[in-house]
Design a protein around this motif. Structure first.
Motif, PDB file in Angstrom:
ATOM      1  N   GLU A  35       0.836  -1.216   0.000  1.00 39.10           N
ATOM      2  CA  GLU A  35       0.000   0.000   0.000  1.00 39.10           C
ATOM      3  C   GLU A  35       0.867   1.261   0.000  1.00 39.10           C
ATOM      4  O   GLU A  35       0.494   2.270  -0.610  1.00 39.10           O
ATOM      5  CB  GLU A  35      -0.919  -0.017   1.220  1.00 39.10           C
ATOM      6  CG  GLU A  35      -1.978   1.074   1.227  1.00 39.10           C
ATOM      7  CD  GLU A  35      -3.019   0.883   0.123  1.00 39.10           C
ATOM      8  OE1 GLU A  35      -3.671   1.879  -0.240  1.00 39.10           O
ATOM      9  OE2 GLU A  35      -3.166  -0.259  -0.385  1.00 39.10           O
ATOM     10  N   TYR A  64       2.298   1.203  -3.724  1.00 39.59           N
ATOM     11  CA  TYR A  64       1.320   1.062  -4.812  1.00 39.59           C
ATOM     12  C   TYR A  64      -0.083   1.053  -4.203  1.00 39.59           C
ATOM     13  O   TYR A  64      -0.677   0.001  -3.972  1.00 39.59           O
ATOM     14  CB  TYR A  64       1.563  -0.232  -5.588  1.00 39.59           C
ATOM     15  CG  TYR A  64       2.986  -0.362  -6.073  1.00 39.59           C
ATOM     16  CD1 TYR A  64       3.420   0.312  -7.210  1.00 39.59           C
ATOM     17  CD2 TYR A  64       3.905  -1.151  -5.383  1.00 39.59           C
ATOM     18  CE1 TYR A  64       4.724   0.220  -7.638  1.00 39.59           C
ATOM     19  CE2 TYR A  64       5.214  -1.248  -5.807  1.00 39.59           C
ATOM     20  CZ  TYR A  64       5.619  -0.564  -6.932  1.00 39.59           C
ATOM     21  OH  TYR A  64       6.912  -0.657  -7.364  1.00 39.59           O
ATOM     22  N   PRO A  65      -0.635   2.219  -3.898  1.00 42.66           N
ATOM     23  CA  PRO A  65      -1.942   2.306  -3.244  1.00 42.66           C
ATOM     24  C   PRO A  65      -3.031   1.596  -4.053  1.00 42.66           C
ATOM     25  O   PRO A  65      -3.132   1.772  -5.268  1.00 42.66           O
ATOM     26  CB  PRO A  65      -2.200   3.814  -3.161  1.00 42.66           C
ATOM     27  CG  PRO A  65      -0.828   4.436  -3.238  1.00 42.66           C
ATOM     28  CD  PRO A  65      -0.028   3.547  -4.128  1.00 42.66           C
ATOM     29  N   GLY A  66      -3.833   0.792  -3.354  1.00 42.53           N
ATOM     30  CA  GLY A  66      -4.955   0.092  -3.979  1.00 42.53           C
ATOM     31  C   GLY A  66      -4.596  -1.199  -4.687  1.00 42.53           C
ATOM     32  O   GLY A  66      -5.497  -1.942  -5.090  1.00 42.53           O
ATOM     33  N   ARG A  92      -5.790  -4.506  -2.811  1.00 44.88           N
ATOM     34  CA  ARG A  92      -7.234  -4.745  -2.950  1.00 44.88           C
ATOM     35  C   ARG A  92      -7.581  -5.213  -4.352  1.00 44.88           C
ATOM     36  O   ARG A  92      -8.463  -6.045  -4.537  1.00 44.88           O
ATOM     37  CB  ARG A  92      -8.007  -3.469  -2.607  1.00 44.88           C
ATOM     38  CG  ARG A  92      -7.906  -3.053  -1.139  1.00 44.88           C
ATOM     39  CD  ARG A  92      -8.914  -1.957  -0.828  1.00 44.88           C
ATOM     40  NE  ARG A  92      -8.741  -0.796  -1.689  1.00 44.88           N
ATOM     41  CZ  ARG A  92      -7.899   0.200  -1.439  1.00 44.88           C
ATOM     42  NH1 ARG A  92      -7.158   0.171  -0.330  1.00 44.88           N
ATOM     43  NH2 ARG A  92      -7.806   1.224  -2.267  1.00 44.88           N
ATOM     44  N   LEU A  93      -6.886  -4.681  -5.354  1.00 45.74           N
ATOM     45  CA  LEU A  93      -7.181  -5.046  -6.738  1.00 45.74           C
ATOM     46  C   LEU A  93      -6.861  -6.507  -7.020  1.00 45.74           C
ATOM     47  O   LEU A  93      -7.636  -7.202  -7.673  1.00 45.74           O
ATOM     48  CB  LEU A  93      -6.383  -4.141  -7.691  1.00 45.74           C
ATOM     49  CG  LEU A  93      -6.480  -4.469  -9.189  1.00 45.74           C
ATOM     50  CD1 LEU A  93      -7.914  -4.267  -9.684  1.00 45.74           C
ATOM     51  CD2 LEU A  93      -5.513  -3.612  -9.990  1.00 45.74           C
TER      52      LEU A  93
END
Length: 627
Positions: A320, A323-325, A328-329
């Motif tokens: 996170e 590489y934010p998100g 979750r992806l």
């Protein structure tokens, strides 16, 4: 038998030979006019070196029975060697538990030592309560599993090797291991024909109260299991031909070896990362990542590939932060992102994914980085192979007709099978040229060789025949003109050819041969026969060659089969018998109509199956008059 098995006279013994484990081996050939294979039997070293009379009879009769079964099968089915050995299902070696068996389990539970039972595949079939306590896992968690999978601290080839030694030699084996953090255990393996019994004791107990040796203070080297995995994958990758093979092999080897849950392999194409294959990801999870540009900062794969530096992200927080998100992806919580490069050329990227946080140890990072180099080299070879295959396949498709000319009253079917393994290219060709609404010229030929040069010359010959057929319909003239052209090309290759002019109005066929095999002819109410055609010389051999033409009746319901020598010729086979076998196949099949003609082609291909890999191209062209 057709040969004396090694076990008939004297069994092969390990004595005098260098073997990892002592054993006795018997080998016997499986033959019936031709060699089919061999029967290998393995005994523990306690078996007598000389076989008994009963064993000799059983070995001989078994080989004879196998040879008969294989020979009978190949008479009706085309033999295709399997891609992998067939493994028989596990057999139940002993009956289920009885009241006496329950009493034995109670007896084992009262012993101060732990007791385990393993089958011959290495799975745990029984775990005593004391053994479960010493191993640190519940009985139900262990039964049915492989010890080196359910107990990670036993995941070392050193311990697996002891198990294999017990299975093969049938001799007791012992070894020591440490259950983290510092429980020293001693294992004693007692094998027989049904499995292995294992006694587990704390090592201090087995040493009569003597404390275990002090642990060395020097740094521990990388785990033997990881190095073994590196060597095993390196060996397996040498046999991977296509990119798909590499993807499957890497996923099958790396994912379980590192207890990972997913893997993605990217390839660099036009400065973008394309997903070549993946394992363990949800459908659609990688759609947004496929085709990402190399200069993108959104994905770790693009950055690792551009920079040539591996990334090890051991937790969702690490992912996170950079590489934010992304966590979750993809649904993953830890990654090993490995750039794949060879000779400073960027090949792609390998991402090993984990569904839980995974701190990467120093030896894991070293082994994964080494594996990346092996994968990069294998992918580079596979991409070259795929490119060569696509080129060869496209060339072959371009040189052969996309479809056969259609004439009222004439049904046709054709097929081409190359001999060159993996290339799908060769020198055999066929064609059907429409001359008028009721006439056509059929041609089939075989250029010497099974390579690109043969395919290129085949395309020139086929084009020349089409050009000459537009000038003259006589097959003898067509072959003579083509022969002169081939000599002018000054090629080192020669070719055989059969040219047929079909006149559906007159119900007549005119045939000319340039050293080609005779066709098969089946008329209504008559038995199929090998048609006698007076052959001329091969194309490209001599100038001024004449090619005589033979006329035959071709009434409605007649079937003419043209073929190349790959259909009927094979090392060790009699040509005349093969030709008659195909003629009998035409008699067995009902006269085809419509789509059934394609099925007849398949039947001809299965009539005389090869005893080994196909060594020559096959082309077949069927012509059936229906009006």
């Amino acid at each position: 038998m057709g040969g004396k098995p090694a076990g008939v006279g004297r069994l092969l013994s390990p004595r005098g030979h260098r073997r990892a484990y002592p054993f006795v081996l018997a080998a016997a050939p499986i033959t019936a006019g031709r060699p089919w294979g061999a029967l290998l039997l393995l005994w523990p070293a306690v078996h007598p070196e000389r076989p008994s009379r009963r064993e000799r009879r059983n070995i001989s009769s078994t080989c004879d029975r196998l040879a008969r079964l294989i020979t009978e099968h190949t008479r009706t089915h085309r033999y295709v060697p399997p891609a992998a050995p067939r493994v028989l299902p596990d057999a139940t070696l002993r009956p289920g538990a009885s009241p006496q068996g329950l009493a034995a389990a109670d007896f084992a539970a009262r012993l101060p030592e732990g007791g385990l039972a393993l089958d011959l595949q290495g799975r745990l079939t029984y775990v005593s309560p004391r053994a479960a306590e010493l191993l640190g896992r519940g009985e139900q968690e262990l039964v049915g599993t492989l010890p080196w999978q359910s107990l990670p601290w036993l995941d070392d080839p050193l311990y697996e090797d002891r198990y294999r030694a017990a299975v093969i030699s049938r001799q007791p084996v012992a070894f020591a291991a440490v259950r983290p953090p510092d429980t020293h255990l001693h294992f004693r393996l007692y094998p027989d024909a049904s499995g292995i019994s294992v006694l587990v004791t704390p090592q201090e107990d087995s040493r009569n109260g003597e404390p275990p040796p002090a642990r060395e203070s020097r740094p521990r080297p990388p785990r033997v299991g990881r190095l073994y995995q590196l060597m095993h994958l390196a060996t397996a990758l040498t046999e991977a031909a296509t990119v798909r093979d590499v993807v499957d092999l890497v996923a099958d080897q790396i994912v379980p070896a590192f207890d990972a849950q997913g893997l993605v392999l990217y390839l660099v194409e036009a400065e973008r990362l394309r997903v070549a294959g993946h394992r363990g990801y949800r459908p659609g999870a990688l759609a947004r990542l496929d085709g990402a540009p190399l200069n993108s900062t959104f994905t770790p794969a693009a950055q690792a590939t551009t920079m040539g530096v591996p990334f090890f992200l051991g937790s969702p927080e690490d992912i996170e932060q950079l590489y934010p998100g992304m966590a979750r992806l993809t649904g993953q919580q830890a990654w090993a992102v490995l750039p794949l490069t060879t000779h400073h050329e960027r090949v792609g990227c390998c991402v090993v994914a984990f569904e839980r946080p995974h701190p990467f140890s120093a030896d894991e990072r070293a082994v994964l980085t080494s594996l990346a180099g092996l994968i990069a080299q294998a992918l580079e070879r596979a991409r070259l192979y795929d490119a060569q295959y696509d080129l060869a396949h496209g060339l072959q498709e371009a040189l052969l007709p996309r479809g056969l000319a259609e004439l009222p009253g004439l049904e046709t079917a054709a097929c081409y099978l190359p001999a060159t393994r993996g290339m799908d290219i060769g020198g055999d060709f066929y064609d059907l040229i429409r001359l008028s609404p009721t006439s056509a010229a059929a041609v089939i030929g075989d250029v010497q060789g099974h390579n690109v040069a043969a395919a290129a010359l085949m395309g020139q010959i086929r084009t020349a025949i089409r050009a000459h057929a537009s000038v003259t319909a006589n097959p003898a003239d067509i072959l003579a003109r083509t022969n002169r052209l081939l000599l002018e090309l000054d090629s080192d290759l020669i070719a055989s050819c059969m040219c047929v002019q079909l006149d559906l109005d007159r119900h007549q066929a005119l045939l000319a041969s340039a050293g080609h095999l005779p066709p098969l002819l089946a008329r209504p109410g008559e038995r199929a026969q090998v048609l006698e055609v007076h052959p001329g010389p091969l194309l490209g051999v001599t100038s001024g060659a004449d090619y005589p033409a033979d006329a035959v009746e071709f009434p409605a319901g007649t079937l003419l089969a043209l073929y190349t020598d790959g259909l009927v010729e094979a090392p060790g086979d009699d040509l005349d018998q093969a030709l008659m076998a195909h003629a009998r196949q035409l008699d067995r099949d009902p006269r085809p109509c419509g789509a059934q003609l394609g099925g007849l082609v398949d039947d001809l291909l299965r009539t005389v199956p090869p005893t080994g890999p196909r060594t020559d191209d096959i082309a077949v062209l069927l012509l059936h008059s229906v009006g």
